[in-house]
Scaffold this active site. Structure first.
Site, mmCIF file in Angstrom:
data_model
loop_
_atom_site.group_PDB
_atom_site.id
_atom_site.type_symbol
_atom_site.label_atom_id
_atom_site.label_comp_id
_atom_site.label_asym_id
_atom_site.label_seq_id
_atom_site.Cartn_x
_atom_site.Cartn_y
_atom_site.Cartn_z
ATOM 1 C CE LYS A 49 54.981 6.545 9.695
ATOM 2 N NZ LYS A 49 54.330 7.037 10.914
ATOM 3 C CE1 TYR A 263 55.077 15.446 10.029
ATOM 4 C CE2 TYR A 263 55.260 16.444 7.857
ATOM 5 C CZ TYR A 263 55.277 15.338 8.659
ATOM 6 O OH TYR A 263 55.498 14.106 8.108
ATOM 7 C CE1 TYR A 289 56.321 11.829 11.848
ATOM 8 C CE2 TYR A 289 57.531 11.809 9.778
ATOM 9 C CZ TYR A 289 56.337 11.921 10.466
ATOM 10 O OH TYR A 289 55.170 12.145 9.795
#
Length: 336
Positions: A49, A263, A289
């Site tokens: 990010k 998730y 992730y």
């Protein structure tokens, strides 16, 4: 593609390393595995990010914002990096966290990324699963404007066309690194979620005509909606760059067979992948992730999807600090 015409604040320790994973390659007996170390981007323990925030935070400052608002899951890597970037630039930061797992473990709700969110001075609000988080951010932005503040809203994962420019830059950086060592890349593999990383990589590789294919391993959505979301954002990013039409639908590929129960919910494959990479390469993946992304890559190698002699680059998107929020999931490994 001229990235220099977009506002940008340098936050990334670039270029991040491109390293061979020789012991993991030997253990799996398949292709030559490499890793692009975007866990080493530098800001707040690193992560993908930060590349997006170089452009997003510059845009916020260009709009004279005094506060940034963003959202994510409880153990959001994006939220942690946004909080750190805001602290570095002297902006207030408000984080809205959605409880997507239902975990009540103290390590999950208070440690890892959540601890760092608060350490960097962000204000944190919690919301139940299923909340329309974009609407919640819009409401909060309206409240701040009514108080005379100037909020800038960053979508979850920093995944819009401005944020995706960060991974256009990464695509160009990776291609240059590979060329410098005469490494023909057969595929780039990474975990795909909010879509900005994959969209940026695809737009960067396709827009520069590098011929490097990208495979996203899904961590949340089913394949069809994931691919459509990535394709739409990749096209929007190409449009922003002035190379409209550069991205073909065929260039957007996601394999979403490794999400598991949902998730952020651990899978046996993720536990194995995190453990294997730690014990063969001394590299810590994350449980949400890169752990599931690597689990998918490992399984595809075992199934013969990638062949011996091919060169596969795995993009490590960071987030290992999230492991401290998942002590409950790694108990059997730690006790072995």
């Amino acid at each position: 593609m001229k990235l220099a015409r977009f506002p940008r604040i340098r936050l990334v320790h670039a270029p991040t390393p491109l390293e061979p994973m020789k012991r993991l390659s030997e253990a799996l007996g398949g292709p030559n595995l490499w890793i692009k170390r975007d866990d080493c981007t530098g800001l707040a323990t690193g992560g993908n990010k930060t590349r997006k925030l170089e452009f997003l935070m510059a845009d916020a400052l260009a709009q004279k914002a005094d506060t940034v608002i963003t959202q994510g899951a409880t153990q959001s890597n994006h939220a942690r990096q946004t909080a750190a970037a805001a602290a570095k630039l002297g902006l207030a930061c408000e984080i809205l966290l959605e409880d997507r797992t239902g975990y009540a473990h103290d390590d999950y709700r208070r440690s890892g990324n959540v601890l760092l969110d608060r350490l960097f001075g962000a204000s944190v609000a919690h919301f139940p699963v299923g909340t329309d988080m974009d609407a919640a951010m819009a409401r909060r932005a309206d409240e701040l404007r009514a108080q005379g503040r100037r909020p800038y809203v960053i979508p979850g994962g920093g995944s819009n066309a401005v944020g995706a420019l960060g991974y256009v830059a990464c695509a160009l950086e990776l291609a240059e690194q590979a060329n410098a060592i005469d490494l023909p890349i057969d595929c780039v593999v990474h975990a795909t979620g909010s879509s900005g990383t994959q969209a940026g990589l695809v737009a960067g590789f396709e827009g520069s005509r590098s011929g490097i294919p990208v495979l996203g391993i899904g961590v949340r959505a089913a394949r069809a909606p994931q691919e459509e979301k990535v394709y739409a954002l990749a096209c929007a990013t190409a449009d922003l760059l002035g190379v409209a039409g550069a991205v073909s639908r065929a260039s957007v590929v996601a394999n979403c067979d490794y999400v598991g129960a949902g998730y952020g919910v651990p899978t046996p494959g993720m536990i194995e992948a995190v453990t294997m990479v730690a014990r063969t390469e001394g590299i810590a993946l994350d449980p949400v992730y890169s752990g599931k992304g690597m689990a998918g890559l490992i399984d595809l190698i075992r199934k013969g999807h990638f062949k011996r002699g091919q060169n596969v680059v795995f993009v490590h998107t960071g987030g290992a600090v999230g492991l401290f929020g998942y002590l409950h999931a790694f108990g059997p490994v730690l006790e072995a």
